[in-house]
Design an enzyme around this catalytic site. Structure first.
Site, mmCIF file in Angstrom:
data_model
loop_
_atom_site.group_PDB
_atom_site.id
_atom_site.type_symbol
_atom_site.label_atom_id
_atom_site.label_comp_id
_atom_site.label_asym_id
_atom_site.label_seq_id
_atom_site.Cartn_x
_atom_site.Cartn_y
_atom_site.Cartn_z
ATOM 1 N N HIS A 542 0.741 -1.104 0.040
ATOM 2 C CA HIS A 542 0.135 -0.059 0.156
ATOM 3 C C HIS A 542 0.718 1.014 0.077
ATOM 4 C CE1 HIS A 542 -3.485 -2.769 1.970
ATOM 5 N NE2 HIS A 542 -3.520 -2.463 0.680
ATOM 6 N N ASN A 585 -6.780 -0.081 3.904
ATOM 7 C CA ASN A 585 -6.703 -0.394 2.619
ATOM 8 C C ASN A 585 -7.003 0.738 1.570
ATOM 9 O OD1 ASN A 585 -7.715 -2.637 3.890
ATOM 10 N ND2 ASN A 585 -6.830 -3.780 2.641
#
Length: 608
Positions: A542, A585
């Site tokens: 990420h 996320n």
């Protein structure tokens, strides 16, 4: 700047929007722009290697009997690329086998060279040394291992990482994670609420798909009970998926669900072109000659990486594509890499040992490019559910109306099974959200990553994975530099990480670990070899901040509409635009930025 420009390809004329990257972000740009009547060309460096079949609009749909033969070959169907590979039945039945699919899809970004001697190697064989380190396929002699994100990796192919992602789509916490799009707090909330609602529709997000899972409810309701008096919220993960007619299976959503109309609607297909196995090498910059600080992109240089295949549609290996607007949304690393390569100078000096900045690309037109990068420190463990929880299954401990029938059907069919949970019972998908008091994102579930597979001798119905994701503060010194003289496997400038956590980042990470352990032991005992551990930096995949979007040029690359500062027709997209530290996320939030940027592009081109 390099002055040699390729010829513009005659086949691709009248393009309104060029997009580099076909992941969920690039796909969102494409869908929005085509829906608005614009002509779009999308370039993807990898192949289209996963498909689903969808009926063409305007054609007679085959009956369900016809579909069981083979939807791929039925008249009136078309293949849509970017399908989630986890939807294949073999992985629905055995999630641990999907681990190897993920491993195969990931390419590590920067691998420090290792000059350790191999004393058992055949003496006549070539061996690397301090003076001649290996440099191919991401091996990077400039990379300091103490500043590396050692597990940071990329996926190349239509759909990008959405072909193997977890599909977790939480909204960012508005007080810590979520960036500002407007200085007025009320207006900012309204903008984000609208964008998040649109993004959840684009991705098909839901938090109801696991409601009738025994395992899911065992985990969820046990934690809700344990933390009831502590003010801690536990709830289902929001996931981009939907449950199929067979209630034991789901379909995981990926880029194909965004691109679907662009393939199935004949009118939209006319306005959309997808080039696979084509590398966007750079955008061609015409610098401002009048001192007003505005630059224009006059083309995108594209290289066909498989020019001699039967699928090649033209003879030129390298050519340029002319469009009115250019979007680079090729992932946090590759987006910055393309912009850096676009500013690479024609210089002729020898590499300097030790990683001196003189051998890195000078990104003077975008001085904040690949600075302020953020990633997520990550803790992980696996537990075997407590015996008391498994024995409680027969008693329907939460008084759910559908529960007894599932247990009875399983025990009747498998009377010798000591675990009275159906073999195909859906996995748990639980979270306790990021908050001021607990500033980390949590996934308490059972899923496949590039690690964490369970041995075949263990019944995976008993296993719960805990993955906690922290955040780091954006700091200018945390960055990626791109090398002039070392290239990656795709002949692009080699990225080198220079990343360190702050003292506050480290303290939060330790607190996150303690919290994970506390939660884990409420559910069971640690699985041997999967005790609580910190994972290699970058493993969360990420990475963000490489092309950060914000209100000022001083410390951002693009404005809040993702339009690059000092460029009149260049936009960026993806996790790289997020300027804040975050634990959740990021895909849903990145889709929000793509929606906002697309609206800006559409409005700008409508004025022309």
């Amino acid at each position: 700047m390099a002055n040699t420009n390729p010829n513009f390809h005659p086949r691709y004329q009248d393009i309104d929007v060029f997009i580099a990257g076909s992941g969920p972000i690039g796909s969102t740009f494409a869908k929005k722009c085509v829906d608005a009547g614009l002509r779009v060309l999308m370039c993807e460096i990898g192949a289209a290697d996963s498909f689903t079949s969808k009926p063409l609009k305007g054609h007679h749909a085959p009956t369900s009997h016809d579909e069981t033969y083979s939807a791929n070959f039925e008249p009136g169907y078309i293949k849509v690329p970017g399908y989630h590979k986890k939807n294949e039945i073999e992985y629905q039945k055995d999630i641990d086998r999907f681990v190897n699919v993920i491993k195969g899809a990931l390419s590590t970004v920067s691998i420090p060279t290792n000059n350790t001697s191999i004393p058992t190697l055949d003496p006549a064989s070539f061996q690397n040394s301090q003076e001649r380190p290996f440099v191919s396929l991401g091996k990077n002699p400039i990379q300091n291992p103490f500043e590396n994100l050692g597990a940071e990796a990329v996926t190349r192919g239509v759909g990008g990482m959405s072909t193997h992602w977890t599909c977790s789509t939480p909204r960012f916490n508005p007080y810590v994670e979520r960036p500002k799009l407007d200085e007025n707090p009320k207006k900012d909330d309204e903008i984000w609420e609208n964008l998040y609602a649109q993004a959840e529709k684009v991705l098909g997000s839901s938090n109801k798909e696991f409601d009738q899972s025994i395992r899911h409810n065992l985990v969820l309701k046990t934690l809700q009970k344990e933390y009831k008096n502590k003010g801690r919220v536990f709830k289902p993960l929001t996931l981009a998926c939907h449950r199929l007619d067979d209630p034991d299976y789901v379909e995981w959503h990926a880029a194909d669900s965004i691109l679907e109309d662009l393939f199935t609607d004949p009118a939209k297909r006319e306005k959309f072109t997808l080039l696979t196995n084509h590398r966007c090498t750079r955008v061609i910059i015409r610098e401002d000659a009048h001192g007003k600080g505005k630059h224009t992109i006059v083309g995108a240089e594209v290289t066909n990486l498989l020019p001699k295949t039967a699928h090649n549609l033209h003879s030129d290996t390298t050519f340029a594509i002319r469009a009115k607007t250019y979007v680079v949304a090729a992932g946090a690393v590759a987006t910055a890499q393309i912009l850096a390569n676009s500013q690479k100078a024609d210089i002729n000096i020898e590499p300097i040992e030790g990683g001196d900045d003189r051998i890195t690309i000078d990104t003077r037109l975008t001085p904040n490019l690949a600075r302020y990068i953020t990633e997520q420190p990550m803790t992980f463990c696996q537990i075997v559910m407590d015996e008391s929880l498994i024995k409680s299954v027969d008693k329907n401990p939460f008084n759910l109306p559908w529960w007894p029938a599932k247990v009875a059907a399983h025990t009747k069919r498998h009377p010798r099974d000591p675990i009275h949970i159906p073999f195909r019972d859906p996995e748990p998908q639980v979270t306790t959200p990021f908050s001021k008091e607990h500033p980390w994102h949590t996934q308490i579930h059972r899923d496949a990553f590039s690690y964490g597979a369970v041995a075949e001798t263990i019944d995976t119905r008993l296993i719960v994975d805990l993955r906690f994701f922290g955040y780091v503060e954006p700091r200018k010194e945390n960055r990626i530099v791109f090398q002039q003289f070392y290239e990656d496997a795709y002949d692009m400038p080699q990225p080198t990480f220079r990343f360190q956590m702050s003292d506050d980042d480290k303290a939060r990470s330790r607190a996150m670990m303690a919290d994970m352990c506390d939660v884990a032991l409420k559910l069971g005992g640690y699985l041997p070899d999967s005790q609580p551990q910190f994972m290699t930096p970058g493993l969360a995949l990420h990475l963000a901040g490489t092309v950060r979007a914000g209100p000022t040029k001083k410390d951002h690359v693009a404005d809040t509409h993702c339009k690059v500062y000092d460029f009149d027709n260049l936009y960026v997209g993806g996790n790289g635009v997020i300027p804040t530290g975050f634990g959740a996320n990021p895909t849903l939030t990145s889709i929000c930025y793509a929606l906002r940027a697309s609206e800006h592009i559409i409005a700008s081109l409508k004025k022309c």
